[in-house]
Design an enzyme around this catalytic site. Structure first.
Site, short mmCIF file in Angstrom:
data_model
loop_
_atom_site.label_atom_id
_atom_site.label_comp_id
_atom_site.label_asym_id
_atom_site.label_seq_id
_atom_site.Cartn_x
_atom_site.Cartn_y
_atom_site.Cartn_z
N ARG A 80 -31.10 -21.16 -22.03
CA ARG A 80 -31.36 -21.39 -23.44
C ARG A 80 -32.83 -21.10 -23.78
O ARG A 80 -33.13 -20.54 -24.83
CB ARG A 80 -30.99 -22.84 -23.81
CG ARG A 80 -30.98 -23.08 -25.31
CD ARG A 80 -30.33 -24.39 -25.65
NE ARG A 80 -31.08 -25.53 -25.13
CZ ARG A 80 -30.64 -26.78 -25.13
NH1 ARG A 80 -29.44 -27.06 -25.64
NH2 ARG A 80 -31.37 -27.77 -24.66
N LYS A 183 -34.14 -23.23 -29.62
CA LYS A 183 -34.86 -24.51 -29.61
C LYS A 183 -36.36 -24.26 -29.83
O LYS A 183 -37.15 -24.27 -28.89
CB LYS A 183 -34.61 -25.20 -28.27
CG LYS A 183 -34.68 -26.73 -28.35
CD LYS A 183 -34.10 -27.36 -27.10
CE LYS A 183 -34.28 -28.85 -27.10
NZ LYS A 183 -33.31 -29.56 -27.95
N GLU A 219 -25.45 -30.29 -38.05
CA GLU A 219 -25.75 -31.24 -36.97
C GLU A 219 -26.71 -32.31 -37.43
O GLU A 219 -27.31 -32.22 -38.50
CB GLU A 219 -26.27 -30.51 -35.73
CG GLU A 219 -27.60 -29.83 -35.90
CD GLU A 219 -28.12 -29.25 -34.58
OE1 GLU A 219 -28.02 -29.93 -33.54
OE2 GLU A 219 -28.63 -28.12 -34.59
C1 LIG Z 1 -32.09 -30.10 -28.05
C2 LIG Z 1 -31.24 -30.20 -29.26
C3 LIG Z 1 -29.93 -30.72 -29.22
C4 LIG Z 1 -29.33 -31.32 -27.98
O1 LIG Z 1 -29.14 -30.40 -26.97
P1 LIG Z 1 -28.90 -30.89 -25.48
O2 LIG Z 1 -28.88 -29.65 -24.69
O3 LIG Z 1 -27.62 -31.61 -25.44
O4 LIG Z 1 -30.04 -31.80 -25.15
C5 LIG Z 1 -29.18 -30.70 -30.39
N1 LIG Z 1 -29.69 -30.22 -31.54
C6 LIG Z 1 -30.94 -29.74 -31.62
C7 LIG Z 1 -31.42 -29.22 -32.92
C8 LIG Z 1 -31.75 -29.70 -30.48
O5 LIG Z 1 -32.99 -29.21 -30.58
#
Ligand SMILES: *Cc1c(COP(=O)(O)O)cnc(C)c1O
Length: 339
Positions: A80, A183, A219
């Site tokens: 990722r 991210k 989300e």
């Molecule tokens: C990091 C993140 C998540 C959660 O991802 P995980 O891999 O489960 O920790 C969900 N939404 C956003 C916007 C994120 O930055």
């Protein structure tokens, strides 16, 4: 052993002894360096400061009953971070370098890994930033990748108890064809105002809708949304949400438990029929959602009437945590034991 009260640890920054760093210069990554400084010395025109060339990851190391340290699905975090780097034109961190630095940061700070049984873990924060100077809007030519760690407790003070989230319509987390799927820090900057206002109004976090039509659920700030209905695990499919590794794992576990998994657009109207709901991510694993309140219409959606998490969410949470801490067999090969 450090004099740390493991049971009351908050989810927050915690100073540890070391972090590790690596610099990308002249088209290649250098040697891994260990640092005891909490500070980064960089050029004032670094692209991370001006144009948001910054990506991060969030993962955890868990100590099992057997005392062993376990990483959960680190390859997924490495991949990722590669997609994040590609998305905003940063130098990519090779997977082996990512792993080596994560392991090094964890081991150097081993005394900060919470012992088994406190619901705590060592949070790992890999960070990739453009450090080379630019004044025109261009990608940097130099980058720094670093990993720092710190012990953390539960993300929400409620722990594994239902929270009430606020649905917002006057803010978007990410644009439909923007950077929501990677991210990067910019997505978070854009979410701060709504999240802060929600806190002032008594909600620990918000639930964002898909920006274009405002018909579907995207989300929660830093966590994916899921719901349970008729033995189905339902989670939104959208180009502007961050593919959560926790969510990916819960989908697999739901399937293992004989549930149907539906990854599709989830309309706001459907909320009325859901039996359980939750937010999932590395920080909280699952935060059961007891209630959602639509800020604009005042409409409330209730998923927990007794203040407790639903049975299926609880089962999924326990199963995932059991794998992460090594209490149950790791049948999907998700766990790397450090030795
Ligand atoms: C990091 C993140 C998540 C959660 O991802 P995980 O891999 O489960 O920790 C969900 N939404 C956003 C916007 C994120 O930055």
């Amino acid at each position: 052993m450090e004099n740390i009260n493991w049971s009351t640890l908050p989810f927050g920054y915690f100073k540890t002894d070391y972090n590790v760093r690596c610099y990308y210069r002249n088209g290649k990554w250098g040697l891994i360096e260990t640092s005891s400084s909490e500070y980064i010395n960089m050029h004032m025109a670094a692209t991370c400061l001006h144009y948001g060339q910054e990506a991060f990851e969030g993962m955890k190391a868990y100590r099992g009953k057997d005392g062993k340290i376990r990483l959960f699905r680190w390859e997924e975090n490495a991949k990722r971070m590669g997609r994040s780097a590609d998305g905003i034109l940063m130098a990519k961190v090779p997977q082996e370098l990512f792993y080596e630095m994560v392991v090094k940061a964890v081991k150097l700070n081993e005394k900060y890994i919470p012992p088994y049984g406190h619901g705590a873990a060592l949070y790992i924060r890999p960070l990739l930033i453009g450090t080379g100077p630019q004044i025109g809007v261009k990608p940097a030519e130099e980058y720094m990748f670093m990993v720092f760690v710190g012990p953390v407790g539960p993300y929400f003070k409620e722990g594994f108890n239902p929270v009430t989230l606020q649905i917002v319509r006057d803010f978007d987390r990410a644009a439909p064809q923007g950077t929501g799927h990677i991210k990067v820090g910019g997505n978070y900057a854009g979410s701060l105002f709504a999240a802060n206002r929600a806190k002032e109004e008594g909600f620990p976090a918000v639930l964002f809708l898909e920006a274009k039509e405002k018909k579907y659920i995207d989300e929660a700030g830093p966590a994916n949304f899921f719901a349970i209905k008729n033995n189905s695990y339902i989670t939104p499919k959208s180009d502007s949400i961050l593919p959560s590794i926790t969510n990916m794992s819960l989908m697999q576990l739901a399937e293992d438990m004989g549930m149907n998994v539906e990854r599709r657009k989830v309309a706001v109207e459907e909320l009325d029929g859901f039996e359980e709901a939750g937010a999932c991510g590395t920080a909280a694993i699952i935060s059961p959602i007891g209630k959602l309140v639509d800020r604009e219409t005042g409409k409330e959606y209730v998923f927990s009437k007794d203040g407790k998490a639903g049975t299926k969410s609880t089962k999924l949470y326990n199963k995932l945590q059991a794998i992460q801490y090594g209490d149950e067999p790791d049948t999907h090969n998700w766990v790397t034991i450090l030795d």
